[in-house]
Design an enzyme around this catalytic site. Structure first.
Site, PDB file in Angstrom:
ATOM      1  N   ASN A  10       0.866  -1.178   0.000  1.00 30.33           N
ATOM      2  CA  ASN A  10       0.000   0.000   0.000  1.00 30.33           C
ATOM      3  C   ASN A  10       0.902   1.227   0.000  1.00 30.33           C
ATOM      4  O   ASN A  10       1.518   1.534   1.015  1.00 30.33           O
ATOM      5  CB  ASN A  10      -0.894  -0.044   1.253  1.00 30.33           C
ATOM      6  CG  ASN A  10      -1.697   1.226   1.455  1.00 30.33           C
ATOM      7  OD1 ASN A  10      -1.775   2.075   0.569  1.00 30.33           O
ATOM      8  ND2 ASN A  10      -2.311   1.349   2.630  1.00 30.33           N
ATOM      9  N   LYS A  12       0.008   4.228  -0.165  1.00 31.99           N
ATOM     10  CA  LYS A  12      -0.662   5.385   0.451  1.00 31.99           C
ATOM     11  C   LYS A  12      -0.471   6.613  -0.456  1.00 31.99           C
ATOM     12  O   LYS A  12      -0.445   6.466  -1.677  1.00 31.99           O
ATOM     13  CB  LYS A  12      -0.141   5.595   1.873  1.00 31.99           C
ATOM     14  CG  LYS A  12      -0.235   4.302   2.709  1.00 31.99           C
ATOM     15  CD  LYS A  12       0.009   4.480   4.160  1.00 31.99           C
ATOM     16  CE  LYS A  12      -0.114   3.120   4.851  1.00 31.99           C
ATOM     17  NZ  LYS A  12       0.027   3.212   6.294  1.00 31.99           N
ATOM     18  N   HIS A  94      -9.400   0.901   5.267  1.00 40.09           N
ATOM     19  CA  HIS A  94      -8.113   1.105   5.944  1.00 40.09           C
ATOM     20  C   HIS A  94      -8.332   2.065   7.112  1.00 40.09           C
ATOM     21  O   HIS A  94      -9.132   2.993   7.023  1.00 40.09           O
ATOM     22  CB  HIS A  94      -7.091   1.671   4.954  1.00 40.09           C
ATOM     23  CG  HIS A  94      -5.703   1.694   5.509  1.00 40.09           C
ATOM     24  ND1 HIS A  94      -5.292   2.638   6.417  1.00 40.09           N
ATOM     25  CD2 HIS A  94      -4.648   0.869   5.313  1.00 40.09           C
ATOM     26  CE1 HIS A  94      -4.035   2.398   6.747  1.00 40.09           C
ATOM     27  NE2 HIS A  94      -3.623   1.323   6.093  1.00 40.09           N
ATOM     28  N   GLU A  96      -6.728   4.488   8.126  1.00 34.31           N
ATOM     29  CA  GLU A  96      -6.531   5.904   7.791  1.00 34.31           C
ATOM     30  C   GLU A  96      -7.770   6.469   7.102  1.00 34.31           C
ATOM     31  O   GLU A  96      -8.125   7.635   7.304  1.00 34.31           O
ATOM     32  CB  GLU A  96      -5.263   6.064   6.932  1.00 34.31           C
ATOM     33  CG  GLU A  96      -4.009   5.838   7.779  1.00 34.31           C
ATOM     34  CD  GLU A  96      -2.801   5.332   7.019  1.00 34.31           C
ATOM     35  OE1 GLU A  96      -2.789   5.395   5.770  1.00 34.31           O
ATOM     36  OE2 GLU A  96      -1.852   4.858   7.680  1.00 34.31           O
ATOM     37  N   GLU A 164      -5.021  -5.174  10.801  1.00 33.70           N
ATOM     38  CA  GLU A 164      -4.013  -4.133  10.976  1.00 33.70           C
ATOM     39  C   GLU A 164      -4.275  -3.369  12.276  1.00 33.70           C
ATOM     40  O   GLU A 164      -5.117  -2.451  12.298  1.00 33.70           O
ATOM     41  CB  GLU A 164      -4.061  -3.144   9.810  1.00 33.70           C
ATOM     42  CG  GLU A 164      -3.776  -3.763   8.462  1.00 33.70           C
ATOM     43  CD  GLU A 164      -3.247  -2.725   7.489  1.00 33.70           C
ATOM     44  OE1 GLU A 164      -2.144  -2.930   6.985  1.00 33.70           O
ATOM     45  OE2 GLU A 164      -3.922  -1.711   7.270  1.00 33.70           O
ATOM     46  N   GLY A 170       2.858   2.070  10.776  1.00 32.42           N
ATOM     47  CA  GLY A 170       3.828   3.150  10.636  1.00 32.42           C
ATOM     48  C   GLY A 170       4.607   3.476  11.897  1.00 32.42           C
ATOM     49  O   GLY A 170       5.295   4.496  11.961  1.00 32.42           O
ATOM     50  N   SER A 208       3.688  -2.336  10.242  1.00 31.86           N
ATOM     51  CA  SER A 208       5.139  -2.399  10.464  1.00 31.86           C
ATOM     52  C   SER A 208       5.763  -3.728  10.049  1.00 31.86           C
ATOM     53  O   SER A 208       6.725  -4.186  10.666  1.00 31.86           O
ATOM     54  CB  SER A 208       5.474  -2.075  11.934  1.00 31.86           C
ATOM     55  OG  SER A 208       5.116  -0.734  12.231  1.00 31.86           O
TER      56      SER A 208
END
Ligand code: PGA
Length: 248
Positions: A10, A12, A94, A96, A164, A170, A208
């Site tokens: 991904n 992003k 996701h 985010e 996730e 991250g 990660s």
């Protein structure tokens, strides 16, 4: 038949036309990967990336889609349009997107339905926040997200699940192997209970994942691959993860 393992990247909101050179480097190093390899770049890069996929050695996907096929939705992209550009997958839900765009489980489910109607495989993301894990709610949160984000039309062919943990994305931090195994087992059991053929769904871990922890993570039961953010941007790092999954 065991489902084909999936290494999904991904990008992003990273990358530009020049970054497509990483795709060449990745496929030069791994011309016949032993797992399915997918990259989800920013939407503008989907079509040119498909042109570099070497007849499907690489699958390309979107990072989000609208629930409708077309219409007055400024700035949005439909699953039909993703498919037209050559995408075979789309990430939905996701964390985010859930956080930045207030997408709830019902919205995520509607997007997954749109993907399936367009002939695209949805990668439905779920994950707990750090506060939810600290207060012992992880399994309840994941169970509720799976129940409400995965639509009734989901099958092992048109749907992939990505676990996730929000706090692992991250950050360089990952759950313990036992914690990953516990959540993946819950997801597997819920899918089997609801769909019967749930054993065939691919369940990815994300958060990660990097070359240094990939081998260990891919050895965990019910981990059928990874959804990789930062480490998918560089061919060397993502290639090492592809190699680890191919050997798992
Ligand atoms: P990360 O992102 O690998 O950079 O932690 C994972 C993701 O958000 O899919």
């Amino acid at each position: 038949m065991a489902p084909r393992k999936l290494a999904a990247g991904n990008w992003k909101m990273n990358g530009d036309l020049a970054a497509l050179a990483e795709v060449d480097r990745l496929l030069d190093a791994h011309p016949e990967p032993g797992c399915e390899v997918l990259l989800c770049p920013p939407a503008l890069l989907i079509h040119p990336m498909v042109g570099k996929s070497r007849g499907g050695v690489l699958a390309v996907g979107g990072q989000d889609c609208h629930a409708k096929a077309s219409g007055a939705h400024t700035g949005d992209i439909s699953a039909v349009q993703l498919r037209d550009a050559g995408a075979e997958y789309v990430i939905v839900g996701h964390s985010e997107r859930r956080a930045d765009h207030a997408e709830d489980d019902a919205a995520v489910s509607a997007k997954a339905v749109a993907a399936h109607q367009a002939g695209i495989v949805s990668i439905i993301c779920v994950g707990e926040t750090e506060a939810q894990r600290d207060s012992g709610q992880t399994l309840a949160v994941i169970g509720a997200q799976i129940a409400a984000s995965v639509p009734d039309c989901a099958t092992a062919e048109n749907t992939v699940i990505a676990y996730e943990p929000v706090w692992a994305i991250g950050t360089g931090r990952t759950p313990t192997n036992d914690q990953i195994a516990e959540v993946h087992a819950l997801i597997r059991n819920d899918l089997v209970a609801r769909f019967g053929d749930g054993a065939g769904f691919r369940i990815l871990y994300g958060g990660s994942v990097k070359p240094s922890n990939a081998v260990e993570i891919f050895a965990i039961q019910n981990v059928d691959g990874a959804l990789v953010g930062g480490a998918s941007l560089k061919a060397d790092d993502f290639g090492a993860i592809v190699a680890a999954l191919s050997a798992a």
